[in-house]
Design an enzyme around this catalytic site. Structure first.
Site, short mmCIF file in Angstrom:
data_model
loop_
_atom_site.label_atom_id
_atom_site.label_comp_id
_atom_site.label_asym_id
_atom_site.label_seq_id
_atom_site.Cartn_x
_atom_site.Cartn_y
_atom_site.Cartn_z
N ILE A 570 -52.92 73.33 -33.31
CA ILE A 570 -52.90 74.71 -33.69
C ILE A 570 -51.90 75.29 -34.85
CG2 ILE A 570 -54.05 75.89 -31.73
CD1 ILE A 570 -51.29 76.33 -30.32
N GLY A 571 -50.96 74.15 -34.65
CA GLY A 571 -49.98 74.45 -36.05
C GLY A 571 -48.88 73.34 -36.24
N GLY A 573 -45.03 72.96 -36.52
CA GLY A 573 -43.60 73.56 -36.28
C GLY A 573 -42.76 73.00 -37.20
N GLY A 574 -41.42 73.23 -37.11
CA GLY A 574 -40.24 72.56 -37.92
C GLY A 574 -40.11 71.00 -37.45
N VAL A 578 -47.96 71.38 -32.92
CA VAL A 578 -48.31 72.15 -31.78
C VAL A 578 -49.65 72.25 -31.31
CG1 VAL A 578 -47.95 74.36 -30.81
CG2 VAL A 578 -46.49 73.85 -32.91
N LYS A 592 -45.53 71.66 -28.15
CA LYS A 592 -44.98 71.18 -29.33
C LYS A 592 -44.45 69.79 -29.12
CE LYS A 592 -42.90 73.92 -31.86
NZ LYS A 592 -41.94 74.93 -32.67
N ASP A 697 -33.67 79.98 -37.90
CA ASP A 697 -34.76 79.91 -38.71
C ASP A 697 -35.85 81.07 -38.43
OD1 ASP A 697 -36.30 78.72 -40.53
OD2 ASP A 697 -37.22 77.13 -38.90
#
Ligand SMILES: *[C@@H]1O[C@H](CO)[C@@H](O)[C@H](O)[C@H]1NC(C)=O
Ligand SMILES: *[C@@H]1O[C@H](CO)[C@@H](O)[C@H](O)[C@H]1NC(C)=O
Ligand SMILES: *[C@@H]1O[C@H](CO)[C@@H](O)[C@H](O)[C@H]1NC(C)=O
Ligand SMILES: *[C@@H]1O[C@H](CO)[C@@H](O)[C@H](O)[C@H]1NC(C)=O
Ligand SMILES: *[C@@H]1O[C@H](CO)[C@@H](O)[C@H](O)[C@H]1NC(C)=O
Ligand SMILES: *[C@@H]1O[C@H](CO)[C@@H](O)[C@H](O)[C@H]1NC(C)=O
Ligand SMILES: *[C@@H]1O[C@H](CO)[C@@H](O)[C@H](O)[C@H]1NC(C)=O
Ligand SMILES: *[C@@H]1O[C@H](CO)[C@@H](O)[C@H](O)[C@H]1NC(C)=O
Ligand SMILES: *[C@@H]1O[C@H](CO)[C@@H](O)[C@H](O)[C@H]1NC(C)=O
Ligand SMILES: *[C@@H]1O[C@H](CO)[C@@H](O)[C@H](O)[C@H]1NC(C)=O
Length: 878
Positions: A570-571, A573-574, A578, A592, A697
């Site tokens: 779904i994404g 991240g840094g 995720v 994550k 961040d």
């Protein structure tokens, strides 16, 4: 169609109101007849008489010889205080914790024909206010202080020191915006020494209200060797809504050195006292449209050290320079404004303010006691010189009461003598709020009715009634005679003691039962979860000996099951990807997985293999409604994962950019609520966590929204693990914060502080206003930061042109402005000029008041989710 009309009507009404009475201004002409009021012709300020604010004193008029045409009307009358040592004005209404400019004006004017101006002391609340008084009959003087209201009123007291009868001509109170003059706070005030601007000649009208929205009085400063210049363009780009609100006639003129190679140098001092501390505010704006080959750049050097620079003020853009810590340690302070080598033009200087810092070292009486005794004063209409603080300063404590003064704690009232005070009726219930009182004398009054039970509840009270008193009560005190109550008291004490003991026993029993109960529940809860998630480490409790029941470490297999073998990413991240997941009992989670590269960084020997685990443990302790709930982690070899509660509506960035499929444009009310949520979350990380957490961040993609559109901050903490070691920060630029959000001071200091988070938060707010990403491309496809593009436009007053078009102009202009103002403060290039998150929260909450109920309603969101979301949402069991 109804709403726009309504809002136009409302703003017209607001306008009408603010034309007649200046918002929040308290303007008191002392010594004019009670009930009188007038609007001053020159300033348009509305003055009232002082009778509502004080009970004592006598009205006087200055001698007619001094009533000249040019004398402001406020100086024509005065109130004098021939009786009592201390007489106090109670200025109300004020907003507690708000910053105020307070001005007291004095003209003796030989009202008594003695031609001998008196000298006396003044106090604001319980602390001394050093004031200048006129030394002859013809002069008048005003004194100003910036102070934070510690109560819902401000008291101003005049104290007779044996050098004549105290008097006063006018009192003025002006609320300031919360972000201006931040050096004044609950523990220190700012006393004005100078406030100067420049113009061609010394004469001319005084600049104050209505030019100055705060009604500051600006004095013209003329100096040899300094040449005044004015704005070459008639264009007025200033908005009066920026928080220092410098009036146009002040900022539109400036000085330059007559010899362009010279510096602008000045000195200041107050009685040559090296112990005094000062705060200096210098205001700058470029007034000339510079040609291509021209430049103006200068440094500000204070006492031989670079104070600020190089500064190159933008055209018609206000710049206020001040220090966060006061100047001190020398008799004479010097300020040199000196052009840099590359500058083709001399330095420019528009206005300055210099304040003396006044520490507020006296602690006022416990506010509960103050409220109670004020109430007693009102209830019995006590005609004593009861004014100002009851206990402080101790030499002026109220007649008929004694106080205790514990070290560094508020004093409390310990005895009260109201004998022969003509009290009638029943005993006032507010007596019960004087919780430290040991002795109360109400003899020789005509009190009636029962002795209230609360008197018996006061721990060690000695009460004195007299034989005539017609009081009766549950404890038979009415037979009690003056001086003989001690014996009777035992009777009161025994039942109370007895009942306290039984209460204590009950408490212990209940506590035990509760403890047992929670113990059992804990075990049962653990078992249930064990079945559901299959992941609980019951042993964890025993191992740590602590009750961190949320402390969950998952195995990799469990993570694989949870995410259905990493089926739905779904994404990104840094630190990795995720995935959406689901625990067996139904809780939806976001997992994550740390990327291989991140894991490598972590497993470096110097980094320490426990760093990840330590950090995860830290996250467990972070609980706040505006922080994404952390569920657990996994650490098995190179497989490291962080597991958070799933946020159904995704991240804020996707809503603003329109890439979120669930989303239609957020309205202004929703944006404000989100802003407050995020501010609260960040404030918690900064102030509510030990040790404090710096997010490092902060950005819209790290702000997640749940199904009720409540914002929660994610992705903090871990950044610390990666950022701490300098050796590694060069490896990955991605973990150094995000372009467009990064504190400009970081480049100089290589250090991210909580003020850097404030900067990034300012950028988030700016995105909420503009709907633009933190990095934008202009028409030439050049990259620019949103701050560089939008802030000058906002500061220039043209907020409409940067507003997010998808708001379709439907926003409350006041709260919109206020948020814009907060953006300017937060994104200030110098970190010390940025507010703290606590201050931001206070400001933003103010804005929320302006959101209409309709705007705030978020219910449509939930419908929207249910209709469009492919993931059917199940309420989380938490
Ligand atoms: C001002 O004075 C007028 C006339 O005495 C009175 O009617 C009015 O209520 C006063 N206004 C205020 C705000 O005190
Ligand atoms: C009011 O303004 C006029 C014109 O600027 C000036 O002549 C007069 O002295 C002012 N009066 C007071 C009381 O300040
Ligand atoms: C009165 O005092 C003021 C300042 O305190 C001074 O400037 C002024 O010259 C004095 N006037 C007379 C008539 O002494
Ligand atoms: C007021 O400001 C000073 C200096 O910044 C600070 O030391 C002090 O703690 C502040 N006091 C309060 C009550 O915030
Ligand atoms: C400056 O102000 C004075 C007086 O208002 C005016 O006469 C003059 O033209 C102004 N100068 C410039 C350069 O605008
Ligand atoms: C101006 O100030 C700078 C810095 O203090 C100093 O180096 C320089 O000599 C000064 N210039 C003049 C003309 O006084
Ligand atoms: C700047 O350019 C103008 C002509 O446009 C010229 O007259 C002037 O001397 C130049 N100034 C400097 C400092 O180079
Ligand atoms: C306050 O203390 C003084 C001195 O101890 C005592 O004389 C006086 O009676 C006390 N007043 C009250 C109200 O108790
Ligand atoms: C209270 O005041 C009266 C007279 O002022 C005095 O006689 C009496 O002793 C006082 N009571 C106490 C408890 O000090
Ligand atoms: C006593 O104090 C409490 C809270 O401080 C307040 O709510 C209450 O109204 C007070 N009671 C009286 C009788 O003043």
């Amino acid at each position: 169609m109804v709403l726009p009309w309504l809002s136009i009507l409302m703003s017209l009404l607001a306008l009408a109101v603010s034309v007649h009475c200046q918002p929040g201004f308290l303007s008191i002409d002392c010594g004019i007849a009670g009930g009188d009021n007038y609007t001053d012709d020159n300033t348009t300020i509305f003055y009232t008489s002082d009778t509502k604010f004080i009970d004592t004193g006598t009205n006087k008029e200055i001698a007619t010889t001094y009533m000249t045409q040019t004398l402001p009307r406020q100086y024509q009358n005065l109130r004098i205080f021939p009786d009592g040592t201390r007489n106090c004005y109670t200025l109300t209404p004020v907003i507690k914790s708000n910053r105020y400019l307070l001005r007291a004006s004095f003209m003796y004017g030989n009202y008594d024909g003695l031609d001998q101006p008196p000298q006396f002391d003044a106090y604001v609340g319980v602390n001394r206010w050093e004031i200048n008084l006129p030394s002859n009959s013809s002069s008048h003087m005003w004194n100003e202080i910036i102070t934070v209201a510690s109560l819902d009123y401000i008291s101003v007291c005049l104290v007779n020191t044996g050098n004549g009868t105290p008097f006063i001509s006018a009192l003025e109170l002006r609320p300031l915006k919360n972000l201006a003059y931040l050096a004044a706070n609950e523990s220190q005030s700012l006393r004005l020494l100078y406030r100067n601007h420049f113009r061609q000649t010394a004469s001319g009208p005084t600049i104050r209200y209505p030019d100055d929205a705060y009604d500051r009085i600006w004095t013209v400063w003329v100096r040899d060797g300094w040449t005044p210049i004015n704005n070459s363009s008639p264009v007025d780009l200033w908005s009066d809504d920026y928080y220092y609100r410098l009036p146009l006639p002040v900022i539109n003129t400036a000085v330059i050195p007559s010899d362009p190679n010279n510096n602008l140098t000045f000195y200041f001092s107050m009685n040559g006292d090296p112990k005094l501390q000062y705060h200096v505010y210098m205001h700058f704006a470029e007034l000339q449209q510079l040609k291509r080959n021209q430049s103006r750049e200068f440094n500000i050097i204070v006492n031989g050290n670079l104070f600020y620079g190089p500064l190159s003020p933008k055209y018609l853009y206000r710049n206020t320079i001040f220090s966060s810590s006061p100047l001190s340690g020398t008799k004479l302070h010097s300020v040199v404004i000196s052009k840099t080598k590359s500058s083709t033009l001399p330095p420019i200087f528009n206005a300055e303010e210099i304040f003396v810092l006044e520490p507020l070292f006296r602690i006022p009486t416990d506010s509960r006691d103050v409220d109670a005794i004020m109430n007693i004063k009102v209830v019995y209409q006590i005609k004593r010189n009861w004014m100002g603080d009851p206990c402080v300063p101790s030499s002026y404590s109220w007649e008929g009461l004694n106080c205790s003064y514990p070290d560094s704690k508020p004093p409390t009232i310990i005895s009260l003598n109201l004998s022969s005070s003509g009290l009638a009726g029943v005993l006032a219930p507010s007596l019960a709020n004087l919780t430290s009182i040991l002795s109360l004398d109400v003899s020789n009054n005509s009190l009636t009715g029962p002795v209230p039970e609360f008197l018996a509840e006061l721990p060690s009270l000695k009460v004195l009634f007299d034989n005539n008193a017609n009081v009766s009560g549950p404890y038979d005190i009415n037979h009690c005679e003056a001086g003989s109550c001690k014996k009777r008291r035992r009777k009161i004490v025994v039942p109370i003691l007895a009942s306290s003991i039984s209460a204590l026993v009950m408490l212990i029993i209940m506590g035990f039962v509760l403890w047992k109960f929670t113990q059992r529940r804990r075990q049962r809860g653990a078992v249930v979860r064990d079945k559901a998630g299959g992941s609980i480490h019951k042993t964890q409790y025993k191992r740590n000996g602590s009750l961190h029941s949320e402390n969950q470490r998952f195995t990799y297999t469990e993570v694989v099951n949870m995410t259905n073998n990493f089926e739905s990413p779904i994404g990104n991240g840094g630190f990795g990807t995720v995935y959406h997941g689901q625990m067996r009992e139904g809780t939806q989670v976001a997992v994550k997985m740390l990327s291989v590269q991140s894991v490598k960084l972590l497993s470096h020997p110097r980094q320490g293999s426990n760093e990840f685990q330590n950090e995860a443990q830290l996250l467990m302790r972070v609980h706040h409604k505006n922080v994404v709930p952390f569920i657990g982690y996994c650490q098995e070899g190179d497989n490291m994962a962080l597991i958070y509660e799933y946020m159904a509506l995704g991240n804020l960035g996707s809503h603003l950019s329109g890439t979120n499929s669930n989303s239609k444009a957020l309205n202004w009310g929703q944006r404000l609520c989100i802003a407050v949520d995020v501010a609260l979350g960040l404030e918690y990380l900064h102030n509510g966590c030990r040790p404090p957490i710096i997010h490092r961040d902060m950005k819209t993609t790290n702000i997640l929204l749940n199904e009720r559109l409540e914002a929660k901050i994610g992705d903090f903490g871990m950044s610390k693990v990666f950022l701490q070691d300098d050796e590694f920060t060069h490896i990955s630029t991605a973990v150094k914060g995000t372009a467009g959000y990064l504190d400009p001071e970081y480049f100089g200091t290589n250090n991210l502080t909580h003020r850097s988070d404030v900067y990034s938060f300012g950028v988030v707010l700016l995105e909420l206003i503009t709907g633009q990403p933190a990095i934008i491309r202009n028409t030439d496809y050049e990259k620019r930061t949103l701050v560089d593009w939008a802030c000058p436009i906002i500061a220039g007053g043209d907020i409409q042109s940067v507003a997010d078009p998808s708001l379709e102009g439907d926003y409350d202009i006041n709260s919109f402005w206020k948020v814009a103002e907060i953006v300017l403060a937060c994104t200030s290039p110098r970190s010390i000029e940025r507010p703290t998150m606590t201050e931001v929260v206070a400001e933003l909450k103010d804005c929320l008041g302006t959101v209409t109920a309709a705007e705030r309603t978020r219910s449509w969101k939930i419908d929207q989710v249910e209709k469009t979301s492919s993931i059917s949402f199940q309420p989380s069991p938490r």
